[in-house]
Design a protein around this motif. Structure first.
Motif, PDB file in Angstrom:
ATOM      1  N   ALA A 194       0.843  -1.204   0.000  1.00  0.00           N
ATOM      2  CA  ALA A 194       0.000   0.000   0.000  1.00  0.00           C
ATOM      3  C   ALA A 194       0.877   1.253   0.000  1.00  0.00           C
ATOM      4  CB  ALA A 194      -0.940  -0.007   1.205  1.00  0.00           C
ATOM      5  N   LYS A 195       1.949   1.230   0.805  1.00  0.00           N
ATOM      6  CA  LYS A 195       2.887   2.363   0.823  1.00  0.00           C
ATOM      7  C   LYS A 195       3.470   2.590  -0.561  1.00  0.00           C
ATOM      8  CE  LYS A 195       4.794   2.164   5.498  1.00  0.00           C
ATOM      9  NZ  LYS A 195       6.003   1.878   6.269  1.00  0.00           N
ATOM     10  N   LEU A 196       3.899   1.505  -1.199  1.00  0.00           N
ATOM     11  CA  LEU A 196       4.524   1.624  -2.522  1.00  0.00           C
ATOM     12  C   LEU A 196       3.550   2.171  -3.555  1.00  0.00           C
ATOM     13  CD1 LEU A 196       6.575  -1.688  -2.504  1.00  0.00           C
ATOM     14  CD2 LEU A 196       7.434   0.633  -2.202  1.00  0.00           C
ATOM     15  N   GLN A 197       2.262   1.870  -3.365  1.00  0.00           N
ATOM     16  CA  GLN A 197       1.241   2.391  -4.278  1.00  0.00           C
ATOM     17  C   GLN A 197       0.818   3.812  -3.901  1.00  0.00           C
ATOM     18  OE1 GLN A 197      -2.085  -0.315  -4.868  1.00  0.00           O
ATOM     19  NE2 GLN A 197      -0.714  -2.078  -4.971  1.00  0.00           N
ATOM     20  N   GLY A 198       1.370   4.337  -2.797  1.00  0.00           N
ATOM     21  CA  GLY A 198       1.047   5.701  -2.374  1.00  0.00           C
ATOM     22  C   GLY A 198      -0.330   5.835  -1.756  1.00  0.00           C
ATOM     23  N   ILE A 199      -0.851   4.752  -1.174  1.00  0.00           N
ATOM     24  CA  ILE A 199      -2.202   4.761  -0.595  1.00  0.00           C
ATOM     25  C   ILE A 199      -2.084   4.888   0.925  1.00  0.00           C
ATOM     26  CG2 ILE A 199      -4.351   3.480  -0.370  1.00  0.00           C
ATOM     27  CD1 ILE A 199      -3.508   2.098  -3.063  1.00  0.00           C
ATOM     28  N   ALA A 212       5.161   5.686   0.668  1.00  0.00           N
ATOM     29  CA  ALA A 212       6.593   5.651   0.357  1.00  0.00           C
ATOM     30  C   ALA A 212       6.991   6.930  -0.354  1.00  0.00           C
ATOM     31  CB  ALA A 212       6.898   4.444  -0.523  1.00  0.00           C
ATOM     32  N   GLN A 213       8.217   7.338  -0.139  1.00  0.00           N
ATOM     33  CA  GLN A 213       8.745   8.490  -0.866  1.00  0.00           C
ATOM     34  C   GLN A 213       8.905   8.091  -2.334  1.00  0.00           C
ATOM     35  OE1 GLN A 213       8.946  11.422   0.752  1.00  0.00           O
ATOM     36  NE2 GLN A 213       8.117  10.193   2.408  1.00  0.00           N
ATOM     37  N   GLU A 214       8.888   9.062  -3.192  1.00  0.00           N
ATOM     38  CA  GLU A 214       8.950   8.799  -4.641  1.00  0.00           C
ATOM     39  C   GLU A 214      10.110   7.864  -5.004  1.00  0.00           C
ATOM     40  OE1 GLU A 214       6.838   8.776  -7.740  1.00  0.00           O
ATOM     41  OE2 GLU A 214       6.226  10.150  -6.154  1.00  0.00           O
ATOM     42  N   ASN A 215      11.260   8.057  -4.388  1.00  0.00           N
ATOM     43  CA  ASN A 215      12.437   7.236  -4.753  1.00  0.00           C
ATOM     44  C   ASN A 215      12.383   5.827  -4.156  1.00  0.00           C
ATOM     45  OD1 ASN A 215      12.841   7.924  -2.100  1.00  0.00           O
ATOM     46  ND2 ASN A 215      14.933   8.670  -2.368  1.00  0.00           N
ATOM     47  N   GLU A 216      11.404   5.545  -3.271  1.00  0.00           N
ATOM     48  CA  GLU A 216      11.284   4.216  -2.677  1.00  0.00           C
ATOM     49  C   GLU A 216      10.283   3.337  -3.423  1.00  0.00           C
ATOM     50  OE1 GLU A 216       9.988   4.795   1.310  1.00  0.00           O
ATOM     51  OE2 GLU A 216      11.850   5.683   1.973  1.00  0.00           O
ATOM     52  N   ARG A 217       9.516   3.920  -4.314  1.00  0.00           N
ATOM     53  CA  ARG A 217       8.426   3.178  -4.940  1.00  0.00           C
ATOM     54  C   ARG A 217       8.918   2.125  -5.905  1.00  0.00           C
ATOM     55  NH1 ARG A 217       3.766   7.725  -5.728  1.00  0.00           N
ATOM     56  NH2 ARG A 217       3.658   8.162  -3.538  1.00  0.00           N
TER      57      ARG A 217
END
Length: 168
Positions: free
Chosen positions: A97-102, A157-162
């Motif tokens: 979910a973090k990686l999807q920015g949710i 997640a921060q943009e560079n972690e996605r």
């Protein structure tokens, strides 16, 4: 804690194991059944727990809106419960979910204490109209739902972690 347990994205070869695990819960009335076809169509939303070659747990993320996902079909095979595998699956689903920015993750559950131990809090299920109109409308318990709604707010997640599942 079982140390040899691996949590990974599900693959098409997992459909039969997922089906059998979910049907066991559905037969007890504690999880909605999923057809093999539905599991195949949504295989990319599942994470499985594996001990050696055996599929021993699963969970999926269902997107309900731009800022909300639901943890669904979370289950552990008999003989493997109480060993931290469910928490490991929840951690993997939260990470996705973090990686999807949710930022919001919810679940409807009979095991509120388990989710509370994993950082969720109990909320009124009416705050999730997205859920009510997707699954609940087809549920036989719709008018007398006895599940408890839980939610966890996470930091995306921060943009560079996605990374996508495919890159993991």
């Amino acid at each position: 804690m079982v140390m040899s347990v691996l949590c990974r994205p599900a693959i098409p070869e997992d459909v039969e194991g997922l089906y059998e695990l979910i049907q066991g819960y559905a037969a007890k009335g504690i999880m909605l059944p999923r057809s093999r076809e539905a599991l195949s169509r949504n295989i990319d939303t599942f994470i499985v727990a594996q001990d050696g070659e055996q599929l021993i747990g699963c969970g999926s993320l269902c997107r309900l809106g731009s800022d909300l996902v639901e943890i669904r079909s979370l289950g552990i095979a008999d003989g493997f419960k109480g060993q931290g595998i469910g928490s490991k699956l929840v951690d993997a689903l939260i990470e996705e979910a973090k990686l999807q920015g949710i930022p919001k993750v919810m679940a409807l559950t009979y095991e509120a204490a388990f989710f509370q131990k994993n950082g969720f809090r109990i909320v009124d299920k009416e705050i999730f109209p997205e859920k009510v109109w997707t699954d609940c409308v087809n549920c036989p318990k719709q008018q007398c739902c006895d599940e408890i709604a839980v939610v966890r707010i996470i930091e995306p997640a921060q943009e560079n972690e996605r990374l996508s599942f495919a890159q993991m």
